[in-house]
Scaffold this active site. Structure first.
Site, short mmCIF file in Angstrom:
data_model
loop_
_atom_site.label_atom_id
_atom_site.label_comp_id
_atom_site.label_asym_id
_atom_site.label_seq_id
_atom_site.Cartn_x
_atom_site.Cartn_y
_atom_site.Cartn_z
N ALA A 74 0.83 -1.20 0.00
CA ALA A 74 0.00 0.00 0.00
C ALA A 74 0.87 1.25 0.00
O ALA A 74 1.80 1.38 0.79
CB ALA A 74 -0.92 -0.01 1.22
N GLN A 119 -5.02 -7.43 -6.53
CA GLN A 119 -5.28 -8.00 -5.21
C GLN A 119 -6.46 -7.29 -4.55
O GLN A 119 -6.51 -6.06 -4.51
CB GLN A 119 -4.07 -7.86 -4.29
CG GLN A 119 -4.30 -8.60 -2.97
CD GLN A 119 -3.24 -8.33 -1.92
OE1 GLN A 119 -3.14 -7.22 -1.40
NE2 GLN A 119 -2.45 -9.34 -1.61
N CYS A 148 -2.76 -9.20 5.33
CA CYS A 148 -2.47 -7.84 5.80
C CYS A 148 -2.68 -7.73 7.30
O CYS A 148 -3.77 -8.02 7.80
CB CYS A 148 -3.34 -6.83 5.07
SG CYS A 148 -3.03 -5.15 5.63
N LYS A 202 -2.74 -14.53 -0.92
CA LYS A 202 -1.54 -14.14 -0.18
C LYS A 202 -1.86 -14.32 1.30
O LYS A 202 -2.85 -13.77 1.80
CB LYS A 202 -1.20 -12.68 -0.50
CG LYS A 202 -0.09 -12.11 0.38
CD LYS A 202 1.11 -11.66 -0.43
CE LYS A 202 2.37 -11.53 0.41
NZ LYS A 202 2.46 -10.37 1.24
N ASN A 241 7.82 -15.25 0.83
CA ASN A 241 7.87 -13.80 1.04
C ASN A 241 8.29 -13.52 2.49
O ASN A 241 7.95 -14.26 3.39
CB ASN A 241 6.47 -13.23 0.74
CG ASN A 241 6.29 -11.76 1.07
OD1 ASN A 241 5.33 -11.38 1.73
ND2 ASN A 241 7.18 -10.92 0.61
#
Length: 310
Positions: free
Chosen positions: A18, A70, A101, A141, A200
């Site tokens: 973001a 996304q 997130c 994700k 990741n």
């Protein structure tokens, strides 16, 4: 339909971030070596309720191919409507559901990493994306849990929804961005499922990426925060070079600046200040340089400053 995403070699993917992975930044990393780019996280609600800003966030550069958008959401009807809106937009190759997130405002809405605490809910939302998505790819994700680590349960839940691959940030929600990344958890997930898994978390260098791929046996690496101020990491990974010369760095920074101006218009020079703060880290005279650019809003003067400093 030909597969646009080829896992015969490990993929190098730009993570959605973001405020950073806007079109200009994605265009730059794509040009210099990223295999796949993903939009910033888009709120399903904002998309469905016709936010103009949200529509602009979905726009892509012509070079972004393949390109994934996304979305975040926790209400299956709104998620379905968001997917149907994306179905009508050309140039999108896949839809990714954010289940990772950790931001409080996303979490408290029941979206993002909140879904990891209720795998039935995660399956309901992700299956909704899969069911209505007319694009080639459906992906997710994730992190490895909310407070407890449950990587294998998460991997199996995601796989059961029929996704094409999963990207995993090797921390829990509680671990935010500070806890050590658990590469063992990523490795376990890779062993538990038959879909491709992309690793990741704290992949900050060419060497680290090689090491993580070797250790986890993942099908690719996803790089997010380590690419800010350092987008040439994609060039390093793509071409297997450890050191990037100064001319190449300058070329990439100027390319990024030009893309920002092209996309954001006159305001672009001011927006680029925070990026120059990152780019100038570690350079001699960086503090003075930041002081000066913080007062510049003219795009030509800013470009001269960049050319002279780097």
């Amino acid at each position: 339909m030909k597969n646009k995403i080829d896992f015969s070699q490990p993929l190098v993917v730009l993570a959605p971030l973001a405020g950073y992975t806007d079109l200009p930044f994605r265009a730059v990393v794509k040009k210099f070596g990223a295999d796949l780019t993903i939009s910033e996280m888009i709120s399903s609600n904002a998309l469905v309720y016709k936010s103009e800003k949200t529509r602009k966030m979905i726009e892509k550069s012509p070079s972004e191919d393949p390109y994934i958008v996304q979305i975040a959401g926790n209400n299956k009807d709104i998620v379905r409507d968001a997917v149907e809106i994306l179905n009508d937009i050309d140039g999108i190759d896949g839809i990714d559901l954010n289940c990772g997130c950790p931001a409080p405002k996303v979490f408290s809405h029941g979206s993002g990493s909140n879904l990891l605490g209720d795998l039935k809910k995660l399956e309901e939302i992700l299956s909704t994306v899969k069911k209505y998505n007319k694009k080639q790819y459906t992906t997710a994700k994730v992190r490895i849990g909310v407070n407890e680590k449950i990587p294998v349960d998460i991997a199996k839940a995601v796989e059961s929804c029929g996704v094409d691959f999963v990207s995993v940030h090797g921390r829990t929600r509680a671990g935010k961005y500070k806890a050590p990344v658990d590469y063992d958890a990523i490795r376990l997930m890779k062993e538990a499922v038959s879909i491709p898994v992309i690793a990741n978390g704290d992949i900050k260098s060419y060497d680290k990426a090689r090491e993580v791929l070797e250790y986890t046996k993942a099908d690719g690496v996803m790089i997010g925060r380590a690419a800010i101020g350092n987008p040439w990491i994609f060039y390093q990974l793509k071409y297997g070079v450890e050191n990037i010369d100064q001319d190449k760095k300058r070329e990439i920074i100027l390319e990024h600046y030009d893309e920002v101006l092209k996309f954001h218009g006159i305001h672009g020079a001011v927006m680029f200040r925070k990026l120059l703060h990152s780019y100038s880290k570690g350079y001699k005279g960086a503090a003075e340089f930041r002081d000066i650019i913080n007062r510049i809003s003219d795009e030509k003067v800013m470009r001269d400053m960049i050319e002279n400093f780097f």
